[in-house]
Design a protein around this motif. Structure first.
Motif, PDB file in Angstrom:
ATOM      1  N   GLU B 404       0.839  -1.198   0.000  1.00 12.88           N
ATOM      2  CA  GLU B 404       0.000   0.000   0.000  1.00 12.88           C
ATOM      3  C   GLU B 404       0.877   1.252   0.000  1.00 12.88           C
ATOM      4  O   GLU B 404       0.650   2.190  -0.766  1.00 12.88           O
ATOM      5  N   GLU B 405       1.863   1.259   0.900  1.00 14.41           N
ATOM      6  CA  GLU B 405       2.758   2.415   1.002  1.00 14.41           C
ATOM      7  C   GLU B 405       3.587   2.571  -0.275  1.00 14.41           C
ATOM      8  O   GLU B 405       3.892   3.674  -0.695  1.00 14.41           O
ATOM      9  N   ILE B 408       1.392   4.253  -2.733  1.00 11.61           N
ATOM     10  CA  ILE B 408       1.256   5.690  -2.409  1.00 11.61           C
ATOM     11  C   ILE B 408       2.509   6.442  -2.856  1.00 11.61           C
ATOM     12  O   ILE B 408       2.434   7.536  -3.435  1.00 11.61           O
ATOM     13  N   THR B 409       3.671   5.830  -2.626  1.00 10.06           N
ATOM     14  CA  THR B 409       4.929   6.469  -3.042  1.00 10.06           C
ATOM     15  C   THR B 409       4.986   6.603  -4.559  1.00 10.06           C
ATOM     16  O   THR B 409       5.398   7.643  -5.091  1.00 10.06           O
ATOM     17  N   SER B 411       2.542   6.921  -6.590  1.00 12.45           N
ATOM     18  CA  SER B 411       1.630   8.005  -6.977  1.00 12.45           C
ATOM     19  C   SER B 411       2.281   9.364  -6.724  1.00 12.45           C
ATOM     20  O   SER B 411       2.167  10.285  -7.538  1.00 12.45           O
ATOM     21  N   SER B 426       8.120  12.671   1.122  1.00  6.77           N
ATOM     22  CA  SER B 426       7.779  11.293   1.452  1.00  6.77           C
ATOM     23  C   SER B 426       8.178  11.007   2.888  1.00  6.77           C
ATOM     24  O   SER B 426       9.249  11.408   3.343  1.00  6.77           O
TER      25      SER B 426
END
Lengths: 470, 470
Positions: B404-405, B408-409, B411, B426
């Motif tokens: 998930e992380e 997100i990174t 994106s 970040s």
């Protein structure tokens, strides 16, 4: 251990520039710039540009194929091909891979080398790579080929007249008429943000004009001092401009070349007063208290240097400025377009002469090195190259486009850069015989090219152009 | 004429990979992919990635400075520095110019070489350029330095798990423990649209997966046949895989490496049945009627080849696959990350062994060449390199981030590519001691970097990371 091949350098060269161009004096009028701003201020005569029928890939194919045909070089005789360019059409796929199309029929795929990138320096990087390859154990007896290709375009405004477009191909091997002396190459590289292209979606650079000129002159001085030190170590005597019969500079615009040569005269004075005439020494004496930093930007010194350097400039530098003044800045191509100009103007009379070359790419990378002109063997000799370049006729046969039409084309090109799903539509489909041109960019950005048959009449007058309208 | 230096090759090497990584088995679960799709189907274990604190420039600075410090190399001992990369941060300014920052203090600006570009091949182009420079008359006795640096990121979807990130630096000079045999380099280049980056504003490539794999295998076969021909000409005997003690392949994902080695076993069979065991020959006999074209895509042949090649694969190929499996595809870095893995696993036992290397870059450019392992002289010897690489500890000390992380990174990174006016944000500021990192991109796209002091405790546990959170 096999002996190294001797006198490695440029055996043959070909230059290409688009047949579409605009006159700088007409641009001045159109832009309502002061009279002489571009023609004297920049020192430029004409600006060549690509319409959407051409790009750096097609220009590189045109110039290589033309070299092969003029010199009757079979493609399987090439063992290495390096490309220099700063016009990015694809961020991963090298222009070199496109050029492999020209080798397909011969079955020769065993050709090392890819694209070298750092602003206008890429052509010199490619040249050094090719010469070193010939001198290394990797060399298998075949020729190397250096290609430089660029389209220099700027956003509407004061920088636009410093554009240009062109390509050059140089065949590399031993016993060359233009020997590259690799022992005495002097390089200066450092980190600078003088001119760069960080806006990836735009073809236009970000330019700090003042910084760029200062970086250029600073790099020139550094390379020159380093070159002189190396020369003395190798040759056992001091170097000064008296040792250089001709000089060719990277030429973003001719005025900077004038300033550059003048700078080197000042450098000679600074190194040893006896390197310059007494009168020159007297002039420079007034500036000898300037710090190094100040000396790069002092306007009085700039003017005085150009004045005292003028006669030597006319003799040693002007012969290498023709094409850059006639087609504009061509980035990686520029220095070698200058060398081609020198051959065009001097041909066999260059034999035995030393040519001092200065390559500069913003960011920054720069090198100074010498080319020693030798007799060579037909067709790889200077008069042979001069004849095949056929520059006067080719420069004269271009289609001059009005500043308005040039502006319209530049606006069209803004929509083409990085675009997919289009076919070229510029009405200026002015392509000389043998010119490769873009036919389509498909929905997956894949580009297709075709070639105007080389056998069509050279200047087939049609419609409004005096080039071949295909 | 001075004699050429002997046994030119890699004297020392350093590898860098970001401390942030994601497990492929967790990605499988997260993506709801079938079990083993990434870990067995691709053959990958872990994927390393940059957050917005790092980029290809910072990684290249980190790896070069680390090499200098580990081997106590003074920056003025470098005379040439070539960079290979296909991650374009600026279309004009070379990563090389950024690396010049590391030389400023030493006053050494006389360093030739810029960036070489063609997909994953740029590192090999840089290596060949540096070796040739040492073997040419340009060589002044100093070291050359090859740097490759890439961040491989893909759009959300099936290609994303084939990403990765890293950098490598290799010191080049004579009397090396890893000698590059330039006489026997075999190259295959041609025009292809298998993987390319024509969408200039996006970091993501356009990929035709099937074509890309076929192009890779076709180029591998071409290079291998050409290599065998050259080997026989130079050595006076036939080459087969029996002559290769180890093989290292460019590794976009490990499964392709498995297929590649199997392909070479089939090539040996096709060239001369006596090159393979009788049982192997019998297996391959069923496929001997396939056309060359069909042989690249026939699934039965693929499976059968991998089966018969398995024991040799385990012995000769697996030792060179550690880092690529542990950090993912690193484009130009990949092949040399493989070589570092081999040194990590075999060290001094490699002495006297021949390593067959295959470099591939889409578009396409490919070369096969050998590295001959020699004793070397401390610190430039294999056990010295192994010790300084310190791979086991460094691979183990990374921070594993959840899928998930990671998403997100990725994106966040989409908004960073080609962007200006930002500071990194970040939360995964996971930087080992000695790591360079981005501090700002200003309104003119100018980038600034800083370095985590190399002297801070190696793994300073803070917040949620087990790397150094700066």
């Amino acid at each position: 251990m096999a002996a190294r091949p001797q006198n490695v350098g440029i055996l043959a060269m070909e230059v290409y520039f688009p047949a579409t161009a605009v006159r700088q004096d007409e641009l001045e009028d159109h832009d309502k710039a002061s009279k002489g701003k571009y023609t004297i201020g920049l020192g430029q005569d004409i600006l060549a540009f690509c319409t959407d029928w051409e790009d750096v890939i097609s220009m590189s194919m045109t110039v290589v194929q033309s070299l092969f045909e003029k010199y009757e070089i079979a493609p399987d005789r090439i063992g290495r091909l390096d490309v220099g360019s700063e016009t990015i059409v694809d961020k991963s796929k090298a222009i070199k891979t496109w050029l492999m199309k020209l080798f397909e029929e011969s079955g020769n795929a065993d050709i090392e080398g890819v694209d070298s990138t750092n602003a206008c320096y890429g052509g010199t990087a490619a040249l050094f790579n090719c010469v070193d390859w010939v001198e290394s154990t990797a060399w298998d007896g075949r020729f190397a080929l250096v290609v430089a290709t660029d389209s220099a375009v700027y956003a509407e405004g004061p920088a636009r007249p410093s554009g240009g477009a062109g390509a050059v191909a140089m065949l590399i091997g031993p016993d060359a008429p233009l020997v590259i002396d690799r022992r005495c190459s002097a390089t200066h590289m450092e980190h600078a943000y003088d001119f760069y292209k960080p806006n990836l979606a735009s073809e236009y650079p970000v330019v700090d004009g003042h910084l760029s000129q200062k970086c250029y002159l600073m790099a020139l001085s550094s390379c020159y001092r380093r070159f002189c030190t190396k020369f003395q170590k190798i040759q056992g005597r001091q170097f000064s401009l008296m040792e250089a019969d001709f000089l060719v500079f990277h030429s973003p615009y001719n005025k900077l070349v004038q300033k550059s040569f003048a700078r080197l005269v000042f450098e000679d004075f600074s190194r040893n007063k006896s390197f310059v005439d007494e009168a020159v020494a007297e002039t420079f004496h007034h500036f000898s208290k300037l710090s190094l930093e100040e000396s790069y930007t002092n306007r009085d010194l700039e003017k005085a240097s150009q004045q005292v350097a003028k006669s030597q400039y006319n003799e040693k530098v002007i012969p290498g400025t023709l094409i850059p003044k006639q087609i504009g800045n061509t980035y990686t191509v520029s220095l070698y377009a200058g060398l081609a100009s020198l051959i065009h103007n001097k041909a066999d009379s260059l034999v035995g002469k030393r040519i001092l070359m200065f390559s500069y790419g913003s960011g920054l990378a720069s090198s100074m090195f010498t080319v020693c002109a030798e007799q060579g063997l037909h067709p790889f000799n200077l008069s042979g190259i001069q004849e095949k370049l056929d520059l006067s006729a080719r420069l004269a046969s271009r289609t001059m486009v009005s500043p308005e039409e040039f502006g319209i084309t530049m606006s069209l090109m803004e929509t083409r850069y990085g675009a997919k799903s289009f076919t070229p539509e510029s009405e200026y489909k002015v392509l000389q015989p043998g010119t490769f041109y873009l036919t389509e960019v498909d929905d997956l950005y894949r580009r297709s090219y075709a070639r105007v048959p080389p056998s069509v009449p050279k200047l087939c007058e049609k419609s409004k152009s005096n080039g071949f309208v295909h």
